[in-house]
Design an enzyme around this catalytic site. Structure first.
Site, PDB file in Angstrom:
ATOM      1  N   HIS A  53       0.833  -1.212   0.000  1.00 13.65           N
ATOM      2  CA  HIS A  53       0.000   0.000   0.000  1.00 13.65           C
ATOM      3  C   HIS A  53       0.862   1.254   0.000  1.00 13.65           C
ATOM      4  O   HIS A  53       1.322   1.718   1.025  1.00 13.65           O
ATOM      5  CB  HIS A  53      -0.930  -0.027   1.224  1.00 13.65           C
ATOM      6  CG  HIS A  53      -1.827  -1.225   1.248  1.00 13.65           C
ATOM      7  ND1 HIS A  53      -2.729  -1.477   0.240  1.00 13.65           N
ATOM      8  CD2 HIS A  53      -1.934  -2.263   2.101  1.00 13.65           C
ATOM      9  CE1 HIS A  53      -3.362  -2.607   0.496  1.00 13.65           C
ATOM     10  NE2 HIS A  53      -2.894  -3.110   1.610  1.00 13.65           N
ATOM     11  N   PHE A 237     -12.095  -5.976  12.127  1.00 13.38           N
ATOM     12  CA  PHE A 237     -12.691  -4.648  12.249  1.00 13.38           C
ATOM     13  C   PHE A 237     -14.019  -4.633  11.487  1.00 13.38           C
ATOM     14  O   PHE A 237     -14.031  -4.742  10.260  1.00 13.38           O
ATOM     15  CB  PHE A 237     -11.710  -3.603  11.697  1.00 13.38           C
ATOM     16  CG  PHE A 237     -10.280  -3.943  12.036  1.00 13.38           C
ATOM     17  CD1 PHE A 237      -9.327  -4.124  11.031  1.00 13.38           C
ATOM     18  CD2 PHE A 237      -9.898  -4.150  13.356  1.00 13.38           C
ATOM     19  CE1 PHE A 237      -8.024  -4.482  11.338  1.00 13.38           C
ATOM     20  CE2 PHE A 237      -8.598  -4.510  13.675  1.00 13.38           C
ATOM     21  CZ  PHE A 237      -7.656  -4.665  12.674  1.00 13.38           C
ATOM     22  N   ASP A 239     -16.488  -3.533   9.560  1.00 13.01           N
ATOM     23  CA  ASP A 239     -16.825  -2.422   8.644  1.00 13.01           C
ATOM     24  C   ASP A 239     -17.957  -2.874   7.737  1.00 13.01           C
ATOM     25  O   ASP A 239     -18.759  -3.732   8.117  1.00 13.01           O
ATOM     26  CB  ASP A 239     -15.580  -2.062   7.824  1.00 13.01           C
ATOM     27  CG  ASP A 239     -15.261  -3.149   6.804  1.00 13.01           C
ATOM     28  OD1 ASP A 239     -14.907  -2.818   5.677  1.00 13.01           O
ATOM     29  OD2 ASP A 239     -15.411  -4.334   7.147  1.00 13.01           O
ATOM     30  N   ASP A 314      -7.989 -10.027   8.715  1.00 16.06           N
ATOM     31  CA  ASP A 314      -8.800  -8.868   8.291  1.00 16.06           C
ATOM     32  C   ASP A 314      -8.142  -8.149   7.120  1.00 16.06           C
ATOM     33  O   ASP A 314      -8.772  -7.891   6.083  1.00 16.06           O
ATOM     34  CB  ASP A 314      -8.986  -7.902   9.450  1.00 16.06           C
ATOM     35  CG  ASP A 314      -9.766  -6.663   9.022  1.00 16.06           C
ATOM     36  OD1 ASP A 314      -9.177  -5.796   8.348  1.00 16.06           O
ATOM     37  OD2 ASP A 314     -10.954  -6.582   9.314  1.00 16.06           O
ATOM     38  N   TYR A 315      -6.875  -7.802   7.269  1.00 13.74           N
ATOM     39  CA  TYR A 315      -6.166  -7.100   6.193  1.00 13.74           C
ATOM     40  C   TYR A 315      -6.266  -7.891   4.895  1.00 13.74           C
ATOM     41  O   TYR A 315      -6.521  -7.344   3.821  1.00 13.74           O
ATOM     42  CB  TYR A 315      -4.697  -6.927   6.560  1.00 13.74           C
ATOM     43  CG  TYR A 315      -4.352  -5.839   7.549  1.00 13.74           C
ATOM     44  CD1 TYR A 315      -3.090  -5.828   8.124  1.00 13.74           C
ATOM     45  CD2 TYR A 315      -5.240  -4.836   7.912  1.00 13.74           C
ATOM     46  CE1 TYR A 315      -2.714  -4.830   9.033  1.00 13.74           C
ATOM     47  CE2 TYR A 315      -4.884  -3.838   8.819  1.00 13.74           C
ATOM     48  CZ  TYR A 315      -3.622  -3.849   9.377  1.00 13.74           C
ATOM     49  OH  TYR A 315      -3.253  -2.868  10.268  1.00 13.74           O
ATOM     50  N   ASP A 319      -8.380  -6.495   1.678  1.00 11.90           N
ATOM     51  CA  ASP A 319      -7.693  -6.261   0.393  1.00 11.90           C
ATOM     52  C   ASP A 319      -8.302  -7.151  -0.689  1.00 11.90           C
ATOM     53  O   ASP A 319      -8.507  -6.721  -1.826  1.00 11.90           O
ATOM     54  CB  ASP A 319      -6.189  -6.528   0.522  1.00 11.90           C
ATOM     55  CG  ASP A 319      -5.484  -5.413   1.316  1.00 11.90           C
ATOM     56  OD1 ASP A 319      -4.354  -5.644   1.765  1.00 11.90           O
ATOM     57  OD2 ASP A 319      -6.078  -4.325   1.492  1.00 11.90           O
TER      58      ASP A 319
HETATM   59  N1  LIG Z   1     -12.117  -4.350   8.169  1.00 16.04           N
HETATM   60  C1  LIG Z   1     -11.417  -3.360   7.610  1.00 16.04           C
HETATM   61  N2  LIG Z   1     -12.054  -2.223   7.262  1.00 16.04           N
HETATM   62  C2  LIG Z   1     -11.305  -1.254   6.691  1.00 16.04           C
HETATM   63  C3  LIG Z   1      -9.936  -1.366   6.460  1.00 16.04           C
HETATM   64  C4  LIG Z   1      -9.536  -0.146   5.859  1.00 16.04           C
HETATM   65  C5  LIG Z   1      -8.212   0.245   5.362  1.00 16.04           C
HETATM   66  N3  LIG Z   1      -7.128  -0.391   6.023  1.00 16.04           N
HETATM   67  C6  LIG Z   1      -5.974  -0.498   5.189  1.00 16.04           C
HETATM   68  C7  LIG Z   1      -4.832   0.081   5.828  1.00 16.04           C
HETATM   69  C8  LIG Z   1      -3.919  -0.830   6.100  1.00 16.04           C
HETATM   70  C9  LIG Z   1      -4.371  -2.149   5.708  1.00 16.04           C
HETATM   71  O1  LIG Z   1      -3.394  -2.730   4.905  1.00 16.04           O
HETATM   72  C10 LIG Z   1      -5.630  -1.934   4.936  1.00 16.04           C
HETATM   73  O2  LIG Z   1      -5.414  -2.113   3.586  1.00 16.04           O
HETATM   74  C11 LIG Z   1     -10.664   0.642   5.739  1.00 16.04           C
HETATM   75  N4  LIG Z   1     -11.690  -0.053   6.242  1.00 16.04           N
HETATM   76  C12 LIG Z   1     -13.113   0.272   6.231  1.00 16.04           C
HETATM   77  O3  LIG Z   1     -13.602  -0.158   4.959  1.00 16.04           O
HETATM   78  C13 LIG Z   1     -14.616   0.744   4.505  1.00 16.04           C
HETATM   79  C14 LIG Z   1     -14.082   1.464   3.286  1.00 16.04           C
HETATM   80  O4  LIG Z   1     -14.099   0.556   2.211  1.00 16.04           O
HETATM   81  P1  LIG Z   1     -14.058   1.159   0.730  1.00 16.04           P
HETATM   82  O5  LIG Z   1     -15.330   2.008   0.585  1.00 16.04           O
HETATM   83  O6  LIG Z   1     -14.027  -0.080  -0.146  1.00 16.04           O
HETATM   84  O7  LIG Z   1     -12.779   1.998   0.653  1.00 16.04           O
HETATM   85  C15 LIG Z   1     -14.853   1.705   5.654  1.00 16.04           C
HETATM   86  O8  LIG Z   1     -15.797   1.150   6.543  1.00 16.04           O
HETATM   87  C16 LIG Z   1     -13.491   1.713   6.334  1.00 16.04           C
HETATM   88  O9  LIG Z   1     -13.584   2.098   7.695  1.00 16.04           O
HETATM   89  C17 LIG Z   1      -9.284  -2.578   6.837  1.00 16.04           C
HETATM   90  O10 LIG Z   1      -8.063  -2.792   6.696  1.00 16.04           O
HETATM   91  N5  LIG Z   1     -10.079  -3.533   7.403  1.00 16.04           N
END
Ligand SMILES: Nc1nc2c(c(CN[C@H]3C=C[C@H](O)[C@@H]3O)cn2[C@@H]2O[C@H](COP(=O)(O)O)[C@@H](O)[C@H]2O)c(=O)[nH]1
Length: 341
Positions: A53, A237, A239, A314-315, A319
């Site tokens: 990233h 997490f 989301d 989760d990550y 992804d």
């Molecule tokens: N469960 C979970 N939810 C995550 C992330 C991340 C970003 N983390 C990055 C940073 C370092 C890691 O390497 C990840 O790549 C954002 N979100 C959530 O997703 C939604 C946005 O989605 P979209 O509209 O498609 O961009 C929103 O609710 C946001 O809060 C995660 O990692 N896990």
């Protein structure tokens, strides 16, 4: 006052009594088996947070930790009403959407000499300045911009008044405990209190607080102040992407009635029974996938507890969801406009 159940205990309680969301044990097993060979890939590693990233800060530094704190303070509600009409941010010649649009806007501001990751700056920004920093390169603005302004003011002021203006102070106070850092964040920063009442019990998911601890761990490469001995105690997490991918992979299932509402684009509210069931079952489902993955390796005489935890799962799944948008278009996300995820 009755305390809130932890995210893990909340997930167990919700999954046990969920009516419209079901965790599919057979699907959990199949996903764990499918992930067995992925565990050693960079997509399932701590190092992937930086190497995969380009927008994430690459240095191990106080600035990087404060970048993470700002990003996760605003890490919510990026989904758009219409897939073809959404906020996009152009940064160094590339267009970013969703969460990555937020990160691109942060880096764009820093490149323009705006100290956006400094609490002394974002605690006193005007709404107009916030609109400018997080401006879209389409005519669709980033959602909840007024809320983002309110939260920046609230969070920046607290960080200045109680922690010397740096999230590094909180990290050091946690004494290398993920749970202690989680508690410091939830107790001191109101916007992180991702809580609800479900069937008479106080439940918590702490999505942004947990991802903040995880991203801090990743940014510090699991070393020094970021060497959290209990990082495996975090849940995934909750989301709006993880539930989508779990249903897509067959590890979780929605009732016909819920699926109909999701397909119609019905708006849910944070704390609604079905919204809590989606989030709680997602956490519980991923915990079972982790447990099964660990069991598969244990049967081969390998203890993989250092390489398999809910954060890395989760990550990987998040992804994966980003890279498989097209394949997942039949599974609608649940629509909530809130500051918690
Ligand atoms: N469960 C979970 N939810 C995550 C992330 C991340 C970003 N983390 C990055 C940073 C370092 C890691 O390497 C990840 O790549 C954002 N979100 C959530 O997703 C939604 C946005 O989605 P979209 O509209 O498609 O961009 C929103 O609710 C946001 O809060 C995660 O990692 N896990």
């Amino acid at each position: 006052m009755e305390a809130f159940l932890s995210p893990k205990d909340s997930a167990r309680f919700v999954a046990e009594s969920s009516q419209d969301v079901l965790v599919e044990e057979e699907g959990v097993r199949r996903v764990a088996e499918a992930l067995f060979d992925k565990v050693s890939a960079k997509e399932f590693s701590l190092a992937g947070w930086k190497s995969l990233h380009e927008l994430n800060p690459q240095a191990v530094s106080d600035d990087a930790v404060n970048w993470v704190f700002l990003a996760d303070t605003l890490n919510f509600s990026f989904w758009s009403e219409h897939e073809d009409c959404k906020c996009l941010v152009k940064y160094r010649g590339k267009m970013y959407s969703g969460y990555w649009a937020l990160c691109a806007a942060i880096n764009r501001a820093l490149d323009d000499g705006i100290p956006i990751t400094s609490a002394a700056y974002y605690a006193t920004m005007t709404l107009e300045q916030v609109r400018h920093v997080f401006r879209s390169d389409t005519d669709v603005p980033m959602p909840l911009i007024e809320e983002r302004h309110r939260i920046l003011k609230e969070t920046g002021t607290i960080l200045l008044e109680k922690f010397g203006g740096s999230f590094v102070t909180c990290v050091k106070m946690s004494e290398k405990s993920a749970q202690k850092l989680l508690r410091i964040v939830v107790e001191n920063f109101p916007s992180y209190r991702d809580e609800a009442t479900f069937k008479g019990k106080k439940v918590s998911f702490y999505k942004r607080a947990q991802i903040l601890v995880a991203d801090t761990w990743s940014s510090l490469e699991g070393k020094g102040d970021g060497c959290f001995s209990d990082i495996s105690s975090l849940t995934i997490f909750a989301d709006y992407r993880i539930p989508q991918v779990l249903v897509h992979l067959g590890a979780m299932r929605y009732s016909d009635e819920l699926m109909r509402k999701l397909r119609e684009g019905v708006m849910f509210h944070s704390g609604d029974q079905q919204e809590v069931e989606i989030r709680g079952c997602s956490i519980w489902c991923c915990g079972l996938i982790c447990d099964h993955l660990l069991e598969l390796y244990k049967r081969k005489g390998q203890n993989m507890s250092e390489r398999i935890n809910a954060v890395l799962l989760d990550y990987y799944l998040w992804d994966y969801a980003r890279d498989h948008r097209e394949d997942m278009k039949e599974i609608p996300i649940h629509r909530v406009r809130c500051i918690y995820y």
